[in-house]
Design a protein around this motif. Sequence first.
Motif, PDB file in Angstrom:
ATOM      1  N   ILE A 159     -56.986 -47.170 137.837  1.00 28.42           N
ATOM      2  CA  ILE A 159     -56.883 -47.442 139.165  1.00 28.42           C
ATOM      3  C   ILE A 159     -57.068 -46.260 139.612  1.00 28.42           C
ATOM      4  CG2 ILE A 159     -55.186 -46.708 140.681  1.00 28.42           C
ATOM      5  CD1 ILE A 159     -53.027 -48.361 138.834  1.00 28.42           C
ATOM      6  N   TYR A 160     -58.316 -45.813 140.259  1.00 31.68           N
ATOM      7  CA  TYR A 160     -59.593 -44.625 141.148  1.00 31.68           C
ATOM      8  C   TYR A 160     -59.352 -44.531 141.962  1.00 31.68           C
ATOM      9  CZ  TYR A 160     -61.805 -44.458 136.356  1.00 31.68           C
ATOM     10  OH  TYR A 160     -62.370 -44.431 134.855  1.00 31.68           O
ATOM     11  N   ALA A 161     -58.514 -46.056 142.919  1.00 30.06           N
ATOM     12  CA  ALA A 161     -58.480 -45.732 144.848  1.00 30.06           C
ATOM     13  C   ALA A 161     -57.376 -45.053 144.912  1.00 30.06           C
ATOM     14  CB  ALA A 161     -58.872 -47.384 144.755  1.00 30.06           C
ATOM     15  N   PRO A 162     -57.065 -44.692 146.326  1.00 23.07           N
ATOM     16  CA  PRO A 162     -56.265 -43.686 146.871  1.00 23.07           C
ATOM     17  C   PRO A 162     -55.491 -44.020 147.357  1.00 23.07           C
ATOM     18  CG  PRO A 162     -58.627 -43.272 147.585  1.00 23.07           C
ATOM     19  CD  PRO A 162     -58.687 -43.929 146.504  1.00 23.07           C
ATOM     20  N   ASP A 163     -54.197 -44.499 147.644  1.00 19.00           N
ATOM     21  CA  ASP A 163     -52.709 -44.496 148.033  1.00 19.00           C
ATOM     22  C   ASP A 163     -52.843 -46.231 147.543  1.00 19.00           C
ATOM     23  OD1 ASP A 163     -52.546 -43.414 150.527  1.00 19.00           O
ATOM     24  OD2 ASP A 163     -54.893 -42.943 150.599  1.00 19.00           O
ATOM     25  N   PHE A 164     -52.778 -46.580 146.576  1.00 19.33           N
ATOM     26  CA  PHE A 164     -52.831 -47.823 145.380  1.00 19.33           C
ATOM     27  C   PHE A 164     -51.396 -48.100 145.694  1.00 19.33           C
ATOM     28  CE2 PHE A 164     -51.788 -50.050 141.495  1.00 19.33           C
ATOM     29  CZ  PHE A 164     -52.080 -51.136 141.893  1.00 19.33           C
ATOM     30  N   TYR A 165     -50.646 -48.751 145.683  1.00 13.24           N
ATOM     31  CA  TYR A 165     -49.459 -49.338 145.549  1.00 13.24           C
ATOM     32  C   TYR A 165     -48.875 -50.451 144.852  1.00 13.24           C
ATOM     33  CZ  TYR A 165     -44.798 -51.284 147.031  1.00 13.24           C
ATOM     34  OH  TYR A 165     -43.722 -51.146 146.536  1.00 13.24           O
ATOM     35  N   ALA A 166     -48.628 -50.763 143.668  1.00 13.43           N
ATOM     36  CA  ALA A 166     -47.709 -51.363 142.835  1.00 13.43           C
ATOM     37  C   ALA A 166     -46.933 -51.780 142.562  1.00 13.43           C
ATOM     38  CB  ALA A 166     -47.947 -51.238 141.255  1.00 13.43           C
ATOM     39  N   GLU A 167     -45.784 -53.070 143.319  1.00 12.79           N
ATOM     40  CA  GLU A 167     -44.777 -53.658 143.001  1.00 12.79           C
ATOM     41  C   GLU A 167     -44.099 -54.823 142.194  1.00 12.79           C
ATOM     42  OE1 GLU A 167     -40.754 -54.647 145.526  1.00 12.79           O
ATOM     43  OE2 GLU A 167     -42.357 -54.023 147.276  1.00 12.79           O
ATOM     44  N   ASN A 168     -43.537 -54.147 141.497  1.00 15.29           N
ATOM     45  CA  ASN A 168     -43.202 -55.307 140.792  1.00 15.29           C
ATOM     46  C   ASN A 168     -44.016 -55.891 139.475  1.00 15.29           C
ATOM     47  OD1 ASN A 168     -40.670 -57.686 139.640  1.00 15.29           O
ATOM     48  ND2 ASN A 168     -41.307 -58.564 140.600  1.00 15.29           N
ATOM     49  N   ILE A 169     -44.869 -55.161 138.582  1.00 12.76           N
ATOM     50  CA  ILE A 169     -46.178 -55.452 138.135  1.00 12.76           C
ATOM     51  C   ILE A 169     -45.853 -54.865 136.826  1.00 12.76           C
ATOM     52  CG2 ILE A 169     -48.339 -55.244 137.677  1.00 12.76           C
ATOM     53  CD1 ILE A 169     -48.196 -57.219 139.811  1.00 12.76           C
ATOM     54  N   THR A 170     -46.220 -55.804 135.979  1.00 14.02           N
ATOM     55  CA  THR A 170     -46.445 -55.274 134.226  1.00 14.02           C
ATOM     56  C   THR A 170     -47.329 -54.901 134.206  1.00 14.02           C
ATOM     57  OG1 THR A 170     -43.790 -57.179 133.696  1.00 14.02           O
ATOM     58  CG2 THR A 170     -45.622 -55.637 131.676  1.00 14.02           C
ATOM     59  N   PHE A 171     -47.465 -53.454 133.336  1.00 16.41           N
ATOM     60  CA  PHE A 171     -49.115 -53.082 132.973  1.00 16.41           C
ATOM     61  C   PHE A 171     -48.943 -53.092 131.415  1.00 16.41           C
ATOM     62  CE2 PHE A 171     -48.978 -51.204 136.909  1.00 16.41           C
ATOM     63  CZ  PHE A 171     -49.770 -51.655 137.743  1.00 16.41           C
ATOM     64  N   GLU A 172     -49.655 -53.448 130.460  1.00 17.44           N
ATOM     65  CA  GLU A 172     -49.077 -53.635 129.209  1.00 17.44           C
ATOM     66  C   GLU A 172     -50.384 -53.996 128.220  1.00 17.44           C
ATOM     67  OE1 GLU A 172     -46.874 -56.665 126.486  1.00 17.44           O
ATOM     68  OE2 GLU A 172     -49.238 -57.766 127.384  1.00 17.44           O
ATOM     69  N   ASN A 173     -50.109 -53.347 127.343  1.00 23.15           N
ATOM     70  CA  ASN A 173     -51.919 -52.366 126.484  1.00 23.15           C
ATOM     71  C   ASN A 173     -51.140 -52.899 125.142  1.00 23.15           C
ATOM     72  OD1 ASN A 173     -52.731 -51.691 123.977  1.00 23.15           O
ATOM     73  ND2 ASN A 173     -54.126 -50.377 125.248  1.00 23.15           N
ATOM     74  N   SER A 174     -51.104 -54.654 124.675  1.00 23.93           N
ATOM     75  CA  SER A 174     -50.568 -55.268 123.954  1.00 23.93           C
ATOM     76  C   SER A 174     -51.190 -55.339 122.375  1.00 23.93           C
ATOM     77  CB  SER A 174     -50.739 -56.904 124.373  1.00 23.93           C
ATOM     78  OG  SER A 174     -52.131 -57.477 124.423  1.00 23.93           O
TER      79      SER A 174
END
Length: 588
Positions: A373-388
């Motif tokens: 994520i490089y862009a400013p004012d990014f918003y994430a909700e109810n997301i799973t970020f995974e390295n498996s």
Amino acid sequence: MKHKLTLLLGLFFLLSAFRADKPVITIFMIGDSTMANKPLTGGNPERGWGQMLPGYLSEEIRVDNHAVNGRSSKSFIDEGRWEKVISQVKKGDYVFIQFGHNDEKSDPKRYTSPGGTFDGNLKRFVNETRAKGGIPVLFNSIVRRNFGTANGNVVAQAISQDDIQKGVNPDARREASEQPAAAESDKLIDTHGAYLDSPRNVAKELGVAFVDMNKVTHELVEGMGPVESKKLFMWVPANQVAALPKGREDNTHLNVYGGRIVAGLAMDAIAKEVPELAKYVRHYDYVVAQDGSGDFFTVQEAIDAVPDFRKNVRTTILVRKGVYKEKIVVPESKINVSLIGQDGAVLSYDDYAQKKNCFGEEKGTSGSSSCYIYAPDFYAENITFENSSGPVGQAVACFVSADRVYFKNCRFLGCQDTLYTYGKGCRQYYEDCYIEGTVDFIFGWSTAVFNRCHIHSKRGGYVTAPSTDQGQKYGYVFYDCRLTADDGVDDVYLSRPWRPYAQAVFIRCNLGKHIIPAGWNNWGNKEAEKTVFYAEYESTGEGANPKVRAPFSRQLKNIKGYEPETVLAGVDGWNPLKNGNELLVIKR
């Protein structure tokens, strides 16, 4: 013992009741090809508007689409399809009913008469739905794209299921060959006649909600005009889509874009006619879905579609349930993006530091991330970020190098180096998030506030490894967080300094017994003890041991200056606690 077991079972069932599976309301859809779910094989771009409807509804609603290509109200009943649907309807469910395209056909297996058998079938759907406690909603047919002189042949356009499976659309080809050669006018010519009136008349007679889909789509298509409106329908050049090698010129059936547009208009019209459903309506700029109900199949496609430097407005992207195995990059030009996940939306990849790239070089820690994520004012909700990739050394799940980034109710899954707060001078806010890992699984340069987060250690190691720059006022601040660990884990430090001026403060956090008494580690460098700022305030739990903490750490007497809004304010006054994900108006 027996009484205790009974009590425990009772408690289990009580808790289970509160965790009732979603959704709680089902919308059953019955109709023809313009509403139906379409196969995705061969990159087929055709969509029914009902197929796209889930992208406009919250998760309290489930859409069960039974519409089928080529069916009329008569054949839908005769083939036993209605019996299957009505047997599943329960009190409070909805049944959306849209027929007409195929009731017009001369085929005796499908033909019904408006004002006669067509009306009779619609009444049956309504009455039997009501008998089950369901709520019927009647729709008339969407418009055909018929600009110019009307001709009788344009009515015969519905595709059979067999045609779809074979990738053939004979009716659409017939329509294309039979259209007059004269230039199209700017007015649509109706092809449905009295079949549009039957749903309206039945609705009025029986007191049922009616949605005039013909009017809605007529205004859309005629407003776009004869050229632009082709973008809504299945006008596909030859040799561009595997499913349609010969191409298609089809004025009845919608493509992905048309399906999404018409579904959105339909949902707004439904909300007006059925106000009880209005609270469930959601509008997103883009929808990502693996089942074909969205604009895109991958998250990266949606990110790429966001206009560069779209200022003063958010671009909203819904990610429907599914595991999306892809490396995702939100570049600096894609500002103001909101990524909203349905339950079960997982962004996953399996790179790790020692894994080789295409040139045979190790990817390294930064190159291992599943999401950037490089862009400013990014918003994430109810997301799973995974390295498996598992316990294979450094393997980042999310690499954040952007300012004013806000994560709400997100999960970060990995082992070593799960969350990389990479951006120098950047501010990040994590609210009600879950973060797990083993060693240094929250690390980097950024200023970051973690509010009411659950921090979980999968084995012994270090929760954080900040590399706060000298002169930077704040590093990591944890508020009211809960720190837990896998069973048997009992040797975890709160932090070790990746760089000499590392900062981490834990305020009112509940620390599990896995946190060792010393609490803090100097990473084998006594000199770092002179520059780090490691502190706690009113820690609780078995891991709270203020009297035996490492001597270079501190116990704060108050938290003045450590309020979340103070830590995150910077020079522009960013305050996500007060303003949520609203964009900051920056005066230039």
